[in-house]
Design a protein around this motif. Structure first.
Motif, PDB file in Angstrom:
ATOM      1  N   THR A 155       0.783  -1.493   0.351  1.00 30.34           N
ATOM      2  CA  THR A 155       0.186  -0.294  -0.101  1.00 30.34           C
ATOM      3  C   THR A 155       0.776   1.113   0.206  1.00 30.34           C
ATOM      4  O   THR A 155       0.420   2.093  -0.741  1.00 30.34           O
ATOM      5  CB  THR A 155      -0.945   0.081   1.161  1.00 30.34           C
ATOM      6  OG1 THR A 155      -1.875  -0.640   1.197  1.00 30.34           O
ATOM      7  CG2 THR A 155      -2.203   1.040   1.244  1.00 30.34           C
ATOM      8  N   THR A 206       2.386   1.826  -3.557  1.00 30.80           N
ATOM      9  CA  THR A 206       2.129   2.494  -4.405  1.00 30.80           C
ATOM     10  C   THR A 206       1.936   3.847  -3.687  1.00 30.80           C
ATOM     11  O   THR A 206       1.633   4.557  -4.896  1.00 30.80           O
ATOM     12  CB  THR A 206       0.549   1.556  -3.991  1.00 30.80           C
ATOM     13  OG1 THR A 206       0.385   0.001  -4.409  1.00 30.80           O
ATOM     14  CG2 THR A 206      -0.372   2.440  -5.832  1.00 30.80           C
ATOM     15  N   THR A 207       1.215   4.578  -3.207  1.00 33.41           N
ATOM     16  CA  THR A 207       1.492   5.559  -2.880  1.00 33.41           C
ATOM     17  C   THR A 207       2.711   6.393  -2.965  1.00 33.41           C
ATOM     18  O   THR A 207       2.495   7.823  -3.903  1.00 33.41           O
ATOM     19  CB  THR A 207       1.302   5.574  -1.291  1.00 33.41           C
ATOM     20  OG1 THR A 207      -0.257   5.407  -0.889  1.00 33.41           O
ATOM     21  CG2 THR A 207       1.386   7.703  -0.749  1.00 33.41           C
ATOM     22  N   ALA A 233       5.042   5.233  -5.097  1.00 36.66           N
ATOM     23  CA  ALA A 233       5.057   5.271  -6.998  1.00 36.66           C
ATOM     24  C   ALA A 233       4.263   6.766  -7.449  1.00 36.66           C
ATOM     25  O   ALA A 233       4.995   6.817  -8.702  1.00 36.66           O
ATOM     26  CB  ALA A 233       4.162   3.882  -7.112  1.00 36.66           C
ATOM     27  N   SER A 234       3.149   6.541  -7.338  1.00 35.03           N
ATOM     28  CA  SER A 234       2.481   8.232  -7.584  1.00 35.03           C
ATOM     29  C   SER A 234       2.743   9.264  -7.364  1.00 35.03           C
ATOM     30  O   SER A 234       2.544  10.200  -8.193  1.00 35.03           O
ATOM     31  CB  SER A 234       0.648   7.381  -6.318  1.00 35.03           C
ATOM     32  OG  SER A 234      -0.078   8.881  -7.067  1.00 35.03           O
ATOM     33  N   LEU A 235       3.363   9.322  -6.164  1.00 28.81           N
ATOM     34  CA  LEU A 235       3.626  10.975  -5.888  1.00 28.81           C
ATOM     35  C   LEU A 235       5.542  11.108  -6.699  1.00 28.81           C
ATOM     36  O   LEU A 235       5.137  11.934  -7.494  1.00 28.81           O
ATOM     37  CB  LEU A 235       4.378  10.614  -4.165  1.00 28.81           C
ATOM     38  CG  LEU A 235       5.478  12.088  -3.868  1.00 28.81           C
ATOM     39  CD1 LEU A 235       4.565  12.739  -4.082  1.00 28.81           C
ATOM     40  CD2 LEU A 235       5.644  11.158  -2.232  1.00 28.81           C
ATOM     41  N   THR A 282       5.502   9.600 -10.077  1.00 24.97           N
ATOM     42  CA  THR A 282       5.335  10.033 -11.295  1.00 24.97           C
ATOM     43  C   THR A 282       4.494  11.457 -10.786  1.00 24.97           C
ATOM     44  O   THR A 282       5.240  12.186 -11.972  1.00 24.97           O
ATOM     45  CB  THR A 282       4.495   9.579 -11.545  1.00 24.97           C
ATOM     46  OG1 THR A 282       4.694   8.076 -11.355  1.00 24.97           O
ATOM     47  CG2 THR A 282       3.677  10.011 -12.599  1.00 24.97           C
ATOM     48  N   LYS A 283       3.969  11.958  -9.712  1.00 27.50           N
ATOM     49  CA  LYS A 283       3.414  13.257  -9.476  1.00 27.50           C
ATOM     50  C   LYS A 283       4.635  14.481  -9.283  1.00 27.50           C
ATOM     51  O   LYS A 283       4.920  15.732 -10.036  1.00 27.50           O
ATOM     52  CB  LYS A 283       3.097  13.533  -8.643  1.00 27.50           C
ATOM     53  CG  LYS A 283       2.418  15.061  -8.351  1.00 27.50           C
ATOM     54  CD  LYS A 283       1.269  14.783  -6.873  1.00 27.50           C
ATOM     55  CE  LYS A 283       0.592  16.845  -7.072  1.00 27.50           C
ATOM     56  NZ  LYS A 283      -0.168  16.056  -5.541  1.00 27.50           N
TER      57      LYS A 283
END
Length: 295
Positions: free
Chosen positions: A281, A284-285, A287-289, A291-292
């Motif tokens: 979990t 996932t957080t 990985a999104s960060l 990318t952002k």
């Protein structure tokens, strides 16, 4: 070498010990980015989890693959005898400087810490950086102790753990320390969330976890502060605030290890057991960060 950006990379691990190929790749990325120095075997580099032979090998690899970038090597250990052995190994490996934290099992007194640095500094042929990291060592330096140690032969920099968040208070904190140490000894900021504030307050160098994996982002912040663009340095730091929040929640080494694994720079797991990087979990957080933030 005690100004600008000092990038502290992971020492990736596998079942056999340090993953030499992955470590070399990380070092070569830093050399290509032209960071001002590389800090091998810092806390992010898991120095406390490696034996003497592994640390000597990692030091040699760092120096061999850093190109023209000077390498500082961590030599912290629980006894002065072992610190001196590690110092000898690092100097034989070609380290340009050494980094020493007052590692202990029994709580240390101020006099014991002073004697550690005195004993070591008189045996060195390269400069020494004082590593003030109370979260790890559970020892808190006073400014007066920093002043005493900074006058020992070869001491060239003090790596402080952070500064107050308010800019004026940060400037006052750095100024108080500056009054107590010789002018040739630089003050370096560590604790990435405080980097911009520390550099803007007068710290000459950022000892950076972020820089060990994302040197371009760390260089952008450092160079902004160096040219006096305090607003841009703070802006770049604010953009990274979600990453700083993950550091605070999980520890910078775990977050950095998970990021390196996600980006394919190292194989998972890369931390020395029993340490573990983030769970699914949390990954996932992260990985999104990443990318952002375009990291």
């Amino acid at each position: 070498m005690f100004s600008g950006l000092s990038a502290f990379p992971l020492t990736p691990m596998n079942a056999k010990g340090p993953d030499e190929a992955a470590f070399v790749c990380l070092i070569e990325r830093l050399a290509e980015a032209k960071v001002d120095s590389i800090g091998a075997l810092g806390s992010t580099g898991s120095y406390a989890y490696l034996n003497r032979a592994e640390r000597a090998r990692v030091a040699r690899l760092a120096v061999q693959h850093a190109g023209q970038v000077p390498v500082m090597v961590g030599i912290g250990a629980t006894s002065t005898r072992e610190v001196l052995r590690l110092a000898e190994d690092a100097q034989l490996a070609g380290a340009s400087a050494l980094l020493l934290a007052p590692v202990s099992y029994q709580p240390l007194t101020s006099e014991e810490v002073y004697e550690l640095y005195s004993s070591v500094s008189h045996e060195l042929s390269v400069p020494l950086c004082v590593y003030d990291n109370p979260r790890t060592t559970h020892f808190e330096f006073s400014d007066e102790l920093h002043g005493r140690i900074a006058r020992l032969p070869g001491v060239a920099s003090i790596k402080i753990p952070g500064v107050p968040a308010e800019p004026e208070a940060a400037r006052e904190r750095v100024a108080r320390l500056r009054k107590l140490i010789p002018s040739h000894v630089s003050i370096g900021i560590s604790g990435d969330p405080w980097a911009a504030t520390g550099l803007n307050a007068g710290c000459e160098i950022w000892y950076s976890v972020l820089g060990g994996l994302f040197p371009q982002a760390a260089l952008a912040l450092t160079r902004a502060a160096q040219r006096g663009d305090a607003a841009l340095a703070e802006q770049l730091s604010r953009q990274l605030a979600p990453l700083w929040a993950m550091y605070n929640q999980h520890g910078s080494a775990r977050v950095t290890a998970a990021a390196a694994e996600l980006l394919g720079y190292v194989n998972a797991p890369c931390l020395p057991a029993p340490l573990q990087a983030l769970n699914n979990t949390e990954r996932t957080t992260l990985a999104s960060l990443l990318t952002k933030l375009a990291l």
